[in-house]
Design an enzyme around this catalytic site. Structure first.
Site, PDB file in Angstrom:
ATOM      1  N   HIS A  45       0.879   5.336   1.087  1.00 13.52           N
ATOM      2  CA  HIS A  45       0.388   6.374   2.054  1.00 13.52           C
ATOM      3  C   HIS A  45       0.650   7.703   1.230  1.00 13.52           C
ATOM      4  CE1 HIS A  45       0.679   3.940   5.805  1.00 13.52           C
ATOM      5  NE2 HIS A  45       1.372   3.391   5.312  1.00 13.52           N
ATOM      6  N   HIS A 102       0.755  -1.136   0.004  1.00 10.52           N
ATOM      7  CA  HIS A 102      -0.035   0.080   0.053  1.00 10.52           C
ATOM      8  C   HIS A 102       0.909   1.346  -0.131  1.00 10.52           C
ATOM      9  CE1 HIS A 102       0.919  -1.151   4.288  1.00 10.52           C
ATOM     10  NE2 HIS A 102       0.773   0.256   4.503  1.00 10.52           N
TER      11      HIS A 102
END
Length: 176
Positions: free
Chosen positions: A119, A117
């Protein structure tokens, strides 16, 4: 013009991606509230529940991939494409002109969740407000407060609406 081969869910309806429902969470475990900003057949973007700053977003592929090296070429391309769109929407929706894009791979690199993922973290200028001794939290260190449900819901709506405008603009440029 938008790429006809690339389907994305209109940002105002992120809870219902086109195509078959993909299992993302164990239905037998309680899940925290989530504030989805973007949902495509390949990707999800949502507000971090322990944000480093207001508007802190996470962007990840739907298919499980522990590290960036585990995503396939089309997922990598979609992640890169939407990082740019989400960045533009984040700046407009929060009014914060500076932001970090952070992606950690493995525990030694501060990856806490075993799923790739990114950010996107708005960085308001704290010195301009006279708070010269403050510093911002980085890479999960420091005090992080839980996202307030009402604030999260309102911010998610603002981000989805702004993202819709960005996607419309990019579609008119033929950049999707």
């Amino acid at each position: 013009m938008a790429d006809p081969n690339h389907r994305h869910l209109p940002p105002l309806r992120p809870d219902r991606p086109p195509g078959p429902r993909l299992p993302l969470l164990d239905p037998y475990k309680a899940a925290p509230a989530s504030f989805v900003v973007l949902s495509t057949p390949t990707l999800l973007a949502f507000l971090d529940i322990l944000p480093l700053s207001a508007g802190h977003l996470l962007l990840c592929p739907r298919r499980h991939a522990p590290k960036l090296t585990d995503v396939d070429a089309s997922e990598a391309a979609a992640l890169g494409r939407y990082l740019r769109f989400l960045s533009k929407a984040l700046v407009r929706a929060t009014g914060v002109a500076d932001w970090n894009v952070v992606q950690n791979n493995g525990a030694a690199a501060a990856q806490v969740v075993n799923h790739v993922h990114y950010h996107l973290i708005p960085r308001p200028e704290i010195r301009a407000s006279g708070r010269m001794r403050e510093s911002f939290t980085m890479f999960g260190r420091g005090v992080r407060s839980e996202l307030d449900d009402d604030e999260g819901a309102a911010l998610a709506v603002r981000l989805r609406e702004t993202l819709r405008v960005v996607l419309d603009e990019e579609g008119r440029k033929g950049k999707l």
